[in-house]
Design an enzyme around this catalytic site. Sequence first.
Site, PDB file in Angstrom:
ATOM      1  N   GLU A 261      39.349  28.191  40.197  1.00  0.00           N
ATOM      2  CA  GLU A 261      40.143  29.063  41.057  1.00  0.00           C
ATOM      3  C   GLU A 261      39.262  29.440  42.249  1.00  0.00           C
ATOM      4  O   GLU A 261      38.759  30.538  42.355  1.00  0.00           O
ATOM      5  CB  GLU A 261      40.609  30.309  40.282  1.00  0.00           C
ATOM      6  CG  GLU A 261      41.644  31.120  41.044  1.00  0.00           C
ATOM      7  CD  GLU A 261      41.068  32.332  41.764  1.00  0.00           C
ATOM      8  OE1 GLU A 261      41.736  32.837  42.673  1.00  0.00           O
ATOM      9  OE2 GLU A 261      39.956  32.783  41.416  1.00  0.00           O
TER      10      GLU A 261
ATOM     11  N   ASP B 245      37.853  32.004  36.826  1.00  0.00           N
ATOM     12  CA  ASP B 245      38.172  32.939  37.899  1.00  0.00           C
ATOM     13  C   ASP B 245      37.005  33.068  38.883  1.00  0.00           C
ATOM     14  O   ASP B 245      35.856  33.244  38.469  1.00  0.00           O
ATOM     15  CB  ASP B 245      38.492  34.312  37.296  1.00  0.00           C
ATOM     16  CG  ASP B 245      38.914  35.319  38.351  1.00  0.00           C
ATOM     17  OD1 ASP B 245      39.955  35.092  38.978  1.00  0.00           O
ATOM     18  OD2 ASP B 245      38.201  36.326  38.541  1.00  0.00           O
TER      19      ASP B 245
HETATM   20  C1  OTU Z   1      40.627  36.183  41.695  1.00  0.00           C
HETATM   21  O1  OTU Z   1      40.905  36.184  43.071  1.00  0.00           O
HETATM   22  C2  OTU Z   1      41.879  36.688  40.988  1.00  0.00           C
HETATM   23  O2  OTU Z   1      42.911  35.757  41.140  1.00  0.00           O
HETATM   24  C3  OTU Z   1      42.243  38.037  41.537  1.00  0.00           C
HETATM   25  O3  OTU Z   1      43.456  38.505  41.026  1.00  0.00           O
HETATM   26  C4  OTU Z   1      41.111  38.973  41.229  1.00  0.00           C
HETATM   27  O4  OTU Z   1      41.341  40.186  41.890  1.00  0.00           O
HETATM   28  C5  OTU Z   1      39.763  38.414  41.693  1.00  0.00           C
HETATM   29  O5  OTU Z   1      39.566  37.047  41.391  1.00  0.00           O
HETATM   30  C6  OTU Z   1      38.664  39.154  40.994  1.00  0.00           C
HETATM   31  O6  OTU Z   1      38.625  38.837  39.626  1.00  0.00           O
HETATM   32  O7  OTU Z   1      38.100  35.308  43.917  1.00  0.00           O
HETATM   33  O8  OTU Z   1      38.067  32.709  44.544  1.00  0.00           O
HETATM   34  O9  OTU Z   1      43.004  38.339  46.803  1.00  0.00           O
HETATM   35  O10 OTU Z   1      42.381  35.444  46.305  1.00  0.00           O
HETATM   36  O11 OTU Z   1      39.739  37.451  45.129  1.00  0.00           O
HETATM   37  C7  OTU Z   1      39.201  33.408  44.667  1.00  0.00           C
HETATM   38  C8  OTU Z   1      41.807  37.679  46.823  1.00  0.00           C
HETATM   39  C9  OTU Z   1      39.118  34.793  44.169  1.00  0.00           C
HETATM   40  C10 OTU Z   1      41.813  36.600  45.798  1.00  0.00           C
HETATM   41  C11 OTU Z   1      40.415  36.289  45.393  1.00  0.00           C
HETATM   42  C12 OTU Z   1      40.393  35.455  44.152  1.00  0.00           C
END
Ligand code: OTU
Length: 668
Positions: A329, A287
């Site tokens: 991600e 993440d």
């Molecule tokens: C990711 O998100 C998760 O998919 C989100 O659900 C979380 O809120 C976030 O991390 C924090 O843990 O950081 O590199 O809406 O696209 O925050 C991509 C914004 C991330 C997300 C972005 C994303």
Amino acid sequence: MYDAQQHNILNKLLDRYQKQPPQLNVEVFRDFNTRLSANFGIITELYQSLYGHRNDHPKYFLELIDVLFKAFQQRHPSLRNQDKSREKDPHWLLNQKWVGMMLYPEHFAKDLSGFSEKLDYLQELGVNWVHLMPLLMSPSNESDGGYAVSDYRKVDPKFGSMAQIRTLAKKFRDRDMLLTLDLVLNHTSDEHEWAKKAKKGDKQYQDYYYIFPDRQIPDQFETSMPEIFPVSAPGNFTYVESLEKWVMTVFHQYQWDLNYRNPQVLCEMIDVLLFLANQGVDLLRLDAPAFLWKEMGTSCQNLPKAHQILKLMKRCAEVVAPGVKFIAEAIVAPLEIMKYFGEHPDDHECEIAYHAPLMALIWEAIATGEARLLNKVIQNLPQKPWGTTWINYARCHDDIGLGFDDIYIYELGLDAKLHRAYILDYYTGKFEGSPAKGAPFMFNPKNGDARISGTLASLSGLETALKSKSKQAIEDAIKKITLVHSIIMSFGGLPLIYSGDEIGLLNDYSYLKDPAKAYDNRWMHRPMMDWKAAEKRKKDRAVEKQIFSALQKLIAIRKESPEWADHNNTTLSYCENKHIFTYLRWNELGRKTLVMANFHSSVQYIKKDILYRHGFDMDRGVVDKFSGKAPTYLKELVAFQPFQFYWITNKKHYTPMVKGRKRPKSKK
Ligand code: OTU
């Protein structure tokens, strides 16, 4: 490279490990030995580049290698065997047979035991890879949907237990399915044990985070750091009363950023990573990896050291659990995303990355009815390294960010600002005549930026259509839903369906009643699975059935198309009609599919010439794998219905499908 000093250290370590109980048998130990030896040089190098300036680095380095050996000792023999068979087949991940679904366990089936009972539903659709959304311990009130972890080694009891994960993983292995869990690397919950100790004044644990006595340093950081949630969590630092200090919190106030400048943090997180790998996870979704390293005066995203950390993690995983692959991600600019695959041929970083540009541009194409920008941006992406693959998705639990570069919009002769504003308006109800029903996410008045929330079906116009009861509008929405999925199924990579999209679930506005969710409209596109609606997949003419069976068919065809295995064999094709997106999927054995997708709501044509150009066998004929028929010709033109796509292949390579399955060969 041979280095006498390193060699010495390595030998000493191996001698010690060999005797360390529980003793491993010779063959198993040899695997560890081979993998550690092969990676030792690069692990040392990466480690030095991150921590070499610290006096204590040799001590922590040895601790890290100990973590690797312990994790290897603990790895279950069946997982070790799987590692070995995957080592022998480097193509396994690229296979066209994989089709994924991401889902929230509590929305889909309440908990893990409920989920285990629903595997048949997934298999009916053709799904054989599941990303279970966060299920580790996290605070019960606010937890960003589980992305604020308070214990990485414990499953939240509301879902079940870690033992159940292991059982599930075993079940998956028996059914040739893949399991993905999240590893939230960038931050912990403020209720994690480390954060709690830090709050109590424990210096060692305060050093696990970025904590500052006053605003001096935070203010300097803020000058160059963008805000992720400018509306609900403005700024990147939070004042913590009990500490009387400022903590870096890039996401929400309760998500404390981990300080990877501290080698102990790295060691702890690699330990966690291997722990999760040892539960039987196949693909770990890392993440927000873009945020791992912070440097004043920068955006604190995509920094070179963040990549070094990931590379180091990858090498450690290759020593212990080489069968486990990493998903980056990284929802960042297209060229930055590519870097998570590694930039040099012998870089090992993440094997998989989310194809965020493809996702966002599919929605741009739906909004404009044109495939020009989609085509242009994808055309300009460099080739990814062999062996890596994309996750192709249309929707997920997050918002849609229009993360492609303005330059390409300008190149089309459009004003980037206006174009972006149009797309936002189209999806958020401001553009009259748009059937889409979404909402703006995190509108930032400082720069006019916003992202988009809404389910795939609602954004495709199904919610509006059902309300108006217009047959035509319902039909168009279903066609769009199918079209969007036809791209993610056939474009090179691993398709990932968002749970609920297979039956066209609409926006769910009930989150507004829950104060822990009301400030975050991403919850509108995280509906509860509607099993009553799912039953309608068996009912003729039901919308659910039309969508479900279309997806089922797309999936079945994908699995029967060897040229769709991802060997960097997707070639964008020139097409004179701006509404149509075309690409060729091919393999060395002469198999090919020409994908042609009409994003416009009217009938469109392109010259038949495209089929000759791609060397299709026009004498024996071509067929559209989806309809099972020849394409519609109008003299020298191929005709498209509104939102129609073709999957053209040579007739000789075509086997008709019966109820989503290949027709058995007659026994003559
Ligand atoms: C990711 O998100 C998760 O998919 C989100 O659900 C979380 O809120 C976030 O991390 C924090 O843990 O950081 O590199 O809406 O696209 O925050 C991509 C914004 C991330 C997300 C972005 C994303």
